[in-house]
Write an enzyme that holds these catalytic residues in place. Structure first.
Site, PDB file in Angstrom:
ATOM      1  N   CYS A  53       0.910  -1.082   0.380  1.00 34.91           N
ATOM      2  CA  CYS A  53      -0.275  -0.185   0.317  1.00 34.91           C
ATOM      3  C   CYS A  53       0.929   1.349   0.299  1.00 34.91           C
ATOM      4  O   CYS A  53       1.503   1.556   0.559  1.00 34.91           O
ATOM      5  CB  CYS A  53      -1.206   0.063   1.330  1.00 34.91           C
ATOM      6  SG  CYS A  53      -2.086   1.336   1.322  1.00 34.91           S
ATOM      7  N   HIS A  83     -10.203   1.801   0.901  1.00 35.12           N
ATOM      8  CA  HIS A  83      -9.927   2.682   1.364  1.00 35.12           C
ATOM      9  C   HIS A  83     -10.898   3.955   1.128  1.00 35.12           C
ATOM     10  O   HIS A  83     -10.818   5.484   1.579  1.00 35.12           O
ATOM     11  CB  HIS A  83      -8.852   3.544   0.379  1.00 35.12           C
ATOM     12  CG  HIS A  83      -7.329   2.869   0.337  1.00 35.12           C
ATOM     13  ND1 HIS A  83      -6.826   2.848   1.405  1.00 35.12           N
ATOM     14  CD2 HIS A  83      -6.828   2.358  -0.649  1.00 35.12           C
ATOM     15  CE1 HIS A  83      -5.369   3.166   1.256  1.00 35.12           C
ATOM     16  NE2 HIS A  83      -5.350   1.816   0.318  1.00 35.12           N
ATOM     17  N   HIS A 130      -9.041  -4.020  -2.873  1.00 35.03           N
ATOM     18  CA  HIS A 130      -7.936  -2.736  -1.746  1.00 35.03           C
ATOM     19  C   HIS A 130      -8.388  -1.592  -2.258  1.00 35.03           C
ATOM     20  O   HIS A 130      -8.469  -0.641  -0.847  1.00 35.03           O
ATOM     21  CB  HIS A 130      -6.743  -2.952  -2.655  1.00 35.03           C
ATOM     22  CG  HIS A 130      -5.300  -2.026  -1.625  1.00 35.03           C
ATOM     23  ND1 HIS A 130      -4.410  -3.035  -0.914  1.00 35.03           N
ATOM     24  CD2 HIS A 130      -5.149  -0.959  -1.732  1.00 35.03           C
ATOM     25  CE1 HIS A 130      -3.946  -2.055  -0.492  1.00 35.03           C
ATOM     26  NE2 HIS A 130      -3.919  -1.050  -0.978  1.00 35.03           N
ATOM     27  N   GLU A 131      -8.907  -0.968  -2.653  1.00 37.37           N
ATOM     28  CA  GLU A 131      -9.073   0.334  -3.526  1.00 37.37           C
ATOM     29  C   GLU A 131     -10.727   1.327  -2.713  1.00 37.37           C
ATOM     30  O   GLU A 131     -10.482   1.680  -2.455  1.00 37.37           O
ATOM     31  CB  GLU A 131      -8.511   0.796  -4.702  1.00 37.37           C
ATOM     32  CG  GLU A 131      -7.785   1.163  -5.749  1.00 37.37           C
ATOM     33  CD  GLU A 131      -6.212   1.221  -5.015  1.00 37.37           C
ATOM     34  OE1 GLU A 131      -6.096   2.013  -4.143  1.00 37.37           O
ATOM     35  OE2 GLU A 131      -4.745   0.516  -5.445  1.00 37.37           O
TER      36      GLU A 131
HETATM   37  O1  K1U Z   1      -3.433   1.521  -2.686  1.00 40.91           O
HETATM   38  C1  K1U Z   1      -2.617   1.759  -2.817  1.00 40.91           C
HETATM   39  O2  K1U Z   1      -1.425   2.117  -1.859  1.00 40.91           O
HETATM   40  C2  K1U Z   1      -1.877   1.430  -4.385  1.00 40.91           C
HETATM   41  C3  K1U Z   1      -1.595  -0.595  -4.460  1.00 40.91           C
HETATM   42  C4  K1U Z   1      -2.321  -1.574  -5.004  1.00 40.91           C
HETATM   43  C5  K1U Z   1      -2.568  -2.791  -4.574  1.00 40.91           C
HETATM   44  C6  K1U Z   1      -0.534  -3.646  -4.584  1.00 40.91           C
HETATM   45  C7  K1U Z   1      -0.627  -5.125  -4.497  1.00 40.91           C
HETATM   46  C8  K1U Z   1      -2.588  -5.319  -4.369  1.00 40.91           C
HETATM   47  C9  K1U Z   1      -3.582  -4.761  -3.456  1.00 40.91           C
HETATM   48  C10 K1U Z   1      -3.297  -3.640  -4.190  1.00 40.91           C
HETATM   49  C11 K1U Z   1       0.110  -0.602  -4.797  1.00 40.91           C
HETATM   50  O3  K1U Z   1      -0.030  -0.320  -5.566  1.00 40.91           O
HETATM   51  S1  K1U Z   1       1.217  -0.848  -3.453  1.00 40.91           S
HETATM   52  C12 K1U Z   1       2.419  -0.879  -4.265  1.00 40.91           C
HETATM   53  C13 K1U Z   1       2.699  -2.429  -4.997  1.00 40.91           C
HETATM   54  O4  K1U Z   1       3.231  -2.538  -3.608  1.00 40.91           O
HETATM   55  C14 K1U Z   1       2.641  -2.945  -6.114  1.00 40.91           C
HETATM   56  C15 K1U Z   1       3.306  -2.649  -7.025  1.00 40.91           C
HETATM   57  C16 K1U Z   1       3.084  -3.479  -7.991  1.00 40.91           C
HETATM   58  C17 K1U Z   1       2.482  -4.965  -7.911  1.00 40.91           C
HETATM   59  C18 K1U Z   1       2.188  -5.064  -6.598  1.00 40.91           C
HETATM   60  C19 K1U Z   1       2.517  -5.031  -5.814  1.00 40.91           C
HETATM   61 ZN    ZN Z   2      -3.549   1.467  -0.626  1.00 43.30          ZN
END
Ligand code: K1U
Ligand code: ZN
Length: 182
Positions: A109, A155, A151-152
């Site tokens: 996140c 939030h 996940h989003e």
């Molecule tokens: O909402 C956020 O904080 C964005 C988050 C989304 C997310 C990542 C992994 C699983 C579910 C949702 C991110 O993008 S964190 C960045 C990151 O850690 C990541 C980037 C690419 C693939 C996996 C993780």
């Molecule tokens: Zn997040």
């Protein structure tokens, strides 16, 4: 000069970090998609997400408590089969139905840097949302994309992935996560 993205002139926004009480607020519904301020915010979220290497972002993470998220899956070391998609802005996303099946998968996140968690999520979901022009859409998402959407949407309810792990033993540092990948 050639622009790589139409929104690349928009400023990158500061991302609220875990512990900031505003990350725990419930977001309010968006009334009008034609508001220029909303369109500007979408562009700023796109810039912020790309600059942070994220696969998603939600408006409350930049201190805007409105029901707006962006989902932008791409293949990555943990999910090599994830689809590469055009970033998808979703206004007022609403879960219509979900599979019985859940899968545990690793999440990060942008508001919780340096920590990863093993989070159970529905494998398949159907979601209703408005696109950036306000057209109502219904779409089924599976696997990694469904994980990002859930996940989003969390939030928007003031929830963070650390609230969803089954045990705190499923939380690990980024350094330990990288060892799992090698
Ligand atoms: O909402 C956020 O904080 C964005 C988050 C989304 C997310 C990542 C992994 C699983 C579910 C949702 C991110 O993008 S964190 C960045 C990151 O850690 C990541 C980037 C690419 C693939 C996996 C993780
Ligand atoms: Zn997040």
């Amino acid at each position: 000069m050639t622009q790589t993205h139409p929104s690349s002139n928009s400023p990158r926004l500061e991302i609220l970090q875990l512990g900031n009480p505003r990350l725990r607020d419930t977001a309010r519904a968006i009334a009008s998609s034609s508001d220029p301020a909303l369109q500007a915010l979408i562009d700023q979220l796109l810039v912020t997400m790309h600059a942070s290497n994220g696969v998603g972002i939600a408006a409350p993470q930049v201190g805007q408590p409105i029901c707006l998220v962006i989902v932008a899956s791409r293949p990555n070391p943990r999910y090599p089969d994830a689809p590469e998609m055009e970033p998808l802005p979703m206004l007022n996303p609403r879960l219509l139905s979900h599979s019985d099946e859940t899968l545990k998968g690793w999440e990060g996140c942008l508001s919780v840097p340096g920590i990863r968690g093993l989070v159970p999520r529905y494998r398949e979901i159907e979601v209703e949302y408005g696109d950036r022009h306000g057209n109502l859409r219904r779409q089924v998402f599976t696997d990694f994309v469904a994980r990002i959407v859930q996940h989003e949407v969390d939030h928007l309810k003031g929830l963070v992935f650390v609230d969803r792990v089954e045990t705190t033993r499923d939380l690990i540092t980024e350094q330990e996560y990288q060892k799992l990948l090698s």
